[in-house]
Design a protein around this motif. Structure first.
Motif, PDB file in Angstrom:
ATOM      1  N   THR A 193       0.859  -1.211   0.104  1.00 38.87           N
ATOM      2  CA  THR A 193      -0.116  -0.081   0.098  1.00 38.87           C
ATOM      3  C   THR A 193       0.996   1.149   0.026  1.00 38.87           C
ATOM      4  OG1 THR A 193      -0.115  -0.121   2.480  1.00 38.87           O
ATOM      5  CG2 THR A 193      -2.014  -1.051   1.121  1.00 38.87           C
ATOM      6  N   CYS A 194       2.142   1.076   0.424  1.00 40.18           N
ATOM      7  CA  CYS A 194       2.983   2.321   0.780  1.00 40.18           C
ATOM      8  C   CYS A 194       4.001   2.433  -0.380  1.00 40.18           C
ATOM      9  CB  CYS A 194       3.702   2.442   2.111  1.00 40.18           C
ATOM     10  SG  CYS A 194       2.551   2.690   3.487  1.00 40.18           S
ATOM     11  N   GLY A 195       4.418   1.336  -0.768  1.00 35.47           N
ATOM     12  CA  GLY A 195       5.556   1.543  -1.879  1.00 35.47           C
ATOM     13  C   GLY A 195       5.293   0.325  -3.095  1.00 35.47           C
ATOM     14  N   ARG A 196       4.070  -0.014  -3.175  1.00 34.44           N
ATOM     15  CA  ARG A 196       3.881  -0.898  -4.557  1.00 34.44           C
ATOM     16  C   ARG A 196       4.861  -1.935  -4.711  1.00 34.44           C
ATOM     17  NH1 ARG A 196      -0.610   0.838  -3.241  1.00 34.44           N
ATOM     18  NH2 ARG A 196      -2.150   1.656  -4.945  1.00 34.44           N
ATOM     19  N   MET A 197       5.212  -2.552  -3.494  1.00 39.53           N
ATOM     20  CA  MET A 197       6.321  -3.573  -3.570  1.00 39.53           C
ATOM     21  C   MET A 197       5.414  -4.784  -3.062  1.00 39.53           C
ATOM     22  SD  MET A 197       9.576  -1.804  -1.606  1.00 39.53           S
ATOM     23  CE  MET A 197      10.512  -3.451  -1.778  1.00 39.53           C
ATOM     24  N   VAL A 198       5.536  -5.936  -4.009  1.00 37.05           N
ATOM     25  CA  VAL A 198       5.362  -7.292  -3.793  1.00 37.05           C
ATOM     26  C   VAL A 198       6.158  -8.055  -3.253  1.00 37.05           C
ATOM     27  CG1 VAL A 198       4.065  -9.299  -4.843  1.00 37.05           C
ATOM     28  CG2 VAL A 198       3.768  -6.733  -5.457  1.00 37.05           C
ATOM     29  N   ARG A 199       6.077  -8.461  -1.894  1.00 39.11           N
ATOM     30  CA  ARG A 199       7.103  -9.536  -1.334  1.00 39.11           C
ATOM     31  C   ARG A 199       7.057 -10.873  -2.280  1.00 39.11           C
ATOM     32  NH1 ARG A 199       6.660 -10.507   4.783  1.00 39.11           N
ATOM     33  NH2 ARG A 199       8.861 -11.427   4.291  1.00 39.11           N
ATOM     34  N   SER A 200       8.315 -11.419  -2.284  1.00 35.64           N
ATOM     35  CA  SER A 200       8.538 -12.502  -2.774  1.00 35.64           C
ATOM     36  C   SER A 200       9.584 -13.261  -1.888  1.00 35.64           C
ATOM     37  CB  SER A 200       9.047 -12.517  -4.061  1.00 35.64           C
ATOM     38  OG  SER A 200      10.335 -11.674  -4.315  1.00 35.64           O
ATOM     39  N   ARG A 201       9.572 -14.747  -2.269  1.00 35.06           N
ATOM     40  CA  ARG A 201      10.504 -15.503  -1.402  1.00 35.06           C
ATOM     41  C   ARG A 201      11.870 -15.707  -1.607  1.00 35.06           C
ATOM     42  NH1 ARG A 201       7.024 -18.891  -3.917  1.00 35.06           N
ATOM     43  NH2 ARG A 201       7.901 -20.549  -5.325  1.00 35.06           N
ATOM     44  N   HIS A 202      12.852 -15.426  -0.652  1.00 35.85           N
ATOM     45  CA  HIS A 202      14.261 -15.351  -1.055  1.00 35.85           C
ATOM     46  C   HIS A 202      14.981 -16.166  -0.159  1.00 35.85           C
ATOM     47  CE1 HIS A 202      13.577 -12.187  -3.811  1.00 35.85           C
ATOM     48  NE2 HIS A 202      13.000 -11.594  -3.031  1.00 35.85           N
ATOM     49  N   GLY A 203      14.606 -17.343   0.246  1.00 32.10           N
ATOM     50  CA  GLY A 203      15.126 -18.434   1.217  1.00 32.10           C
ATOM     51  C   GLY A 203      15.333 -17.443   2.667  1.00 32.10           C
ATOM     52  N   ASN A 204      16.594 -17.768   3.032  1.00 36.13           N
ATOM     53  CA  ASN A 204      17.152 -17.285   4.138  1.00 36.13           C
ATOM     54  C   ASN A 204      16.981 -15.467   4.391  1.00 36.13           C
ATOM     55  OD1 ASN A 204      17.074 -19.604   5.747  1.00 36.13           O
ATOM     56  ND2 ASN A 204      19.214 -19.843   4.660  1.00 36.13           N
ATOM     57  N   ASP A 205      17.056 -15.012   3.254  1.00 37.23           N
ATOM     58  CA  ASP A 205      17.446 -13.473   2.952  1.00 37.23           C
ATOM     59  C   ASP A 205      16.317 -12.814   2.933  1.00 37.23           C
ATOM     60  OD1 ASP A 205      18.329 -10.998   2.239  1.00 37.23           O
ATOM     61  OD2 ASP A 205      19.512 -11.757   0.497  1.00 37.23           O
ATOM     62  N   PHE A 206      15.944 -11.812   4.070  1.00 37.54           N
ATOM     63  CA  PHE A 206      14.963 -11.020   4.162  1.00 37.54           C
ATOM     64  C   PHE A 206      14.641 -10.124   3.144  1.00 37.54           C
ATOM     65  CE2 PHE A 206      12.369  -7.593   6.334  1.00 37.54           C
ATOM     66  CZ  PHE A 206      11.294  -8.325   6.644  1.00 37.54           C
ATOM     67  N   TRP A 207      15.914  -9.843   2.280  1.00 40.26           N
ATOM     68  CA  TRP A 207      15.832  -9.245   0.944  1.00 40.26           C
ATOM     69  C   TRP A 207      15.557  -7.576   0.861  1.00 40.26           C
ATOM     70  CZ3 TRP A 207      17.552 -11.112  -3.296  1.00 40.26           C
ATOM     71  CH2 TRP A 207      17.386 -10.324  -4.417  1.00 40.26           C
ATOM     72  N   SER A 208      14.622  -7.232   1.620  1.00 37.55           N
ATOM     73  CA  SER A 208      14.211  -5.656   1.509  1.00 37.55           C
ATOM     74  C   SER A 208      15.210  -4.884   2.858  1.00 37.55           C
ATOM     75  CB  SER A 208      12.941  -5.323   1.835  1.00 37.55           C
ATOM     76  OG  SER A 208      12.409  -5.794   2.971  1.00 37.55           O
ATOM     77  N   VAL A 209      15.764  -5.408   3.566  1.00 35.28           N
ATOM     78  CA  VAL A 209      16.600  -4.860   4.569  1.00 35.28           C
ATOM     79  C   VAL A 209      18.007  -5.598   4.574  1.00 35.28           C
ATOM     80  CG1 VAL A 209      17.013  -4.260   7.062  1.00 35.28           C
ATOM     81  CG2 VAL A 209      14.713  -4.482   6.064  1.00 35.28           C
ATOM     82  N   VAL A 210      19.036  -5.038   4.105  1.00 34.13           N
ATOM     83  CA  VAL A 210      20.380  -5.704   4.004  1.00 34.13           C
ATOM     84  C   VAL A 210      21.300  -5.108   4.698  1.00 34.13           C
ATOM     85  CG1 VAL A 210      22.127  -6.128   2.064  1.00 34.13           C
ATOM     86  CG2 VAL A 210      19.859  -6.140   1.448  1.00 34.13           C
ATOM     87  N   PRO A 211      22.182  -6.092   5.613  1.00 32.30           N
ATOM     88  CA  PRO A 211      22.045  -7.553   5.459  1.00 32.30           C
ATOM     89  C   PRO A 211      21.253  -8.042   6.432  1.00 32.30           C
ATOM     90  CG  PRO A 211      23.943  -6.846   6.738  1.00 32.30           C
ATOM     91  CD  PRO A 211      23.492  -5.575   6.085  1.00 32.30           C
ATOM     92  N   THR A 212      20.319  -9.125   6.010  1.00 37.56           N
ATOM     93  CA  THR A 212      19.443  -9.718   7.128  1.00 37.56           C
ATOM     94  C   THR A 212      19.457 -11.241   6.448  1.00 37.56           C
ATOM     95  OG1 THR A 212      18.180  -7.680   7.649  1.00 37.56           O
ATOM     96  CG2 THR A 212      17.126  -9.992   8.080  1.00 37.56           C
ATOM     97  N   THR A 213      20.270 -11.946   7.050  1.00 34.98           N
ATOM     98  CA  THR A 213      20.251 -13.551   6.480  1.00 34.98           C
ATOM     99  C   THR A 213      20.963 -14.196   7.403  1.00 34.98           C
ATOM    100  OG1 THR A 213      20.496 -14.701   4.596  1.00 34.98           O
ATOM    101  CG2 THR A 213      22.112 -13.170   4.927  1.00 34.98           C
ATOM    102  N   LEU A 214      21.303 -15.412   7.151  1.00 37.18           N
ATOM    103  CA  LEU A 214      22.118 -16.467   7.760  1.00 37.18           C
ATOM    104  C   LEU A 214      23.747 -16.428   7.429  1.00 37.18           C
ATOM    105  CD1 LEU A 214      19.793 -19.719   8.071  1.00 37.18           C
ATOM    106  CD2 LEU A 214      21.126 -18.432  10.018  1.00 37.18           C
ATOM    107  N   PHE A 215      24.473 -16.479   8.318  1.00 34.05           N
ATOM    108  CA  PHE A 215      25.866 -16.603   7.878  1.00 34.05           C
ATOM    109  C   PHE A 215      26.700 -17.752   8.584  1.00 34.05           C
ATOM    110  CE2 PHE A 215      25.011 -12.329   6.838  1.00 34.05           C
ATOM    111  CZ  PHE A 215      25.652 -12.273   5.487  1.00 34.05           C
TER     112      PHE A 215
END
Length: 349
Positions: A193-215
């Motif tokens: 509603t605010c950014g017209r961004m459709v979330r999608s799956r990216h495994g462990n990576d949160f994707w839209s906030v970097v870095p947010t994942t497993l290491f």
């Protein structure tokens, strides 16, 4: 001051959603009576394990006599019922009970075109869009195991009924599990509603906030979630403060655009240290990081132990098991370890 007390009478009818609501009422000190369901839903663990988790401190009755159920409901302050459909809830007499606060939990609610549609936790998660967001991007979507939808719905039932008790208000509360799931998807809906961004799956990576994942580290894995406010202290945490001046990484948008290069830098740093070393660094830098723990490590976690997260439940045969308590602390209620109460055959009708 308002209190849920042992004089607050709660009747629980159903399976896991009503059972979790009843568990929370019992933890708050209420007198909870559970009527065993005519048909038990399939469970991710053994029936005895689920009984110990949900019902160890309730009085339990086994009856299919609708007159007796109505009598118990009319004497209760709160009744919580879950069912496979609106018609199933109606068939046991829900509308006719005179209980001041009545709660019905069904997959799609008591009204609407899907009120009698069959569903499970997994299909509700699919319909709510959750399943599409979980898993690797080029593989099949995944789902959440266990009884996530049931327990979230039971938590809402407890909250809504407690609000009615607090406000001294009689009401009928209609909880649809699909709506429960949709109410928890605020991040996904706000992104659209605010950014017209459709979330999608990216495994462990949160994707839209970097870095947010497993290491990977020396002895396992860690997960980081570095929102923009944590970026500068994170670079200090990994002994690379120069990254704050690197033109590839000065904003979250740039870090998104250059995620592969950034992930490689972080991976090369983390692989030098153990989980405990990385956790110490994160605590010093005040950044959010979690080591991936084994289940025995979770059970022996010193913070959870210090907050008395684990309760010992005694079986009727003298054996005992450790189980998590509900996720809130009420210092005014001093609960001793409880023995499991087996169902009583009030009427086997």
């Amino acid at each position: 001051m308002f209190n849920l007390k042992q004089t607050t009478r709660v009747l629980e009818i159903g399976n896991f959603a009503a059972g979790y609501a009843g568990k929370l009422f019992s933890h708050a000190g209420c007198d909870v009576v559970r009527i065993e369901p005519e048909r038990r839903k399939a469970c991710w663990v053994s029936e005895r394990a689920m009984d110990l988790f949900l019902h160890h401190d309730k009085r339990r009755v086994s009856t299919f006599d609708h007159e007796l159920i109505a009598d118990l409901a009319n004497k209760a302050d709160v009744v919580v019922v879950d069912g496979e459909s609106a018609d199933e809830v109606s068939a046991i007499g829900f509308e006719g009970w005179q209980t001041p606060i009545k709660v019905a939990i069904t997959p799609f609610g008591l009204t609407g075109p899907d009120r009698n549609r069959a569903a499970t936790n997994a299909t509700i998660l699919a319909l709510g869009g959750y399943t599409n967001l979980m898993g690797d991007p080029d593989r099949e979507p995944l789902t959440l195991p266990g009884h996530y939808v049931d327990f979230q719905s039971g938590g809402y039932a407890y909250t809504a009924a407690s609000a009615c008790l607090l406000g001294n208000r009689a009401d009928t509360i209609d909880i649809g599990m699909l709506e429960v799931i949709m109410s928890l998807s605020q991040f996904t809906t706000v992104m659209w509603t605010c950014g017209r961004m459709v979330r999608s799956r990216h495994g462990n990576d949160f994707w839209s906030v970097v870095p947010t994942t497993l290491f990977r580290c020396k002895d396992g894995w860690v997960y980081i979630n570095i929102v923009p406010g944590f970026w500068d202290p994170f670079t200090t945490c990994i002994d690379l403060p120069e990254l704050t001046l690197d033109p590839r990484f000065t904003t979250n948008g740039l870090r998104m655009a250059n995620r592969d290069a950034l992930h490689e830098i972080i991976a090369n740093a983390f692989i030098q240290w153990s989980r405990s070393e990385i956790q110490h660094r994160a605590e010093t830098a005040r950044i959010p990081l979690g080591a991936v723990l084994t289940f025995p490590e979770v059970l022996s976690d010193p913070h959870l132990e210090a907050r008395n997260m684990w309760q010992r439940i005694r079986y009727n045969d003298g054996d005992s098991v450790v189980s998590p308590r509900p996720p809130f602390v009420m210092p005014g209620i001093d609960r001793d370890d409880s023995a499991l109460t087996e169902p009583e055959g009030a009427n086997d009708g």
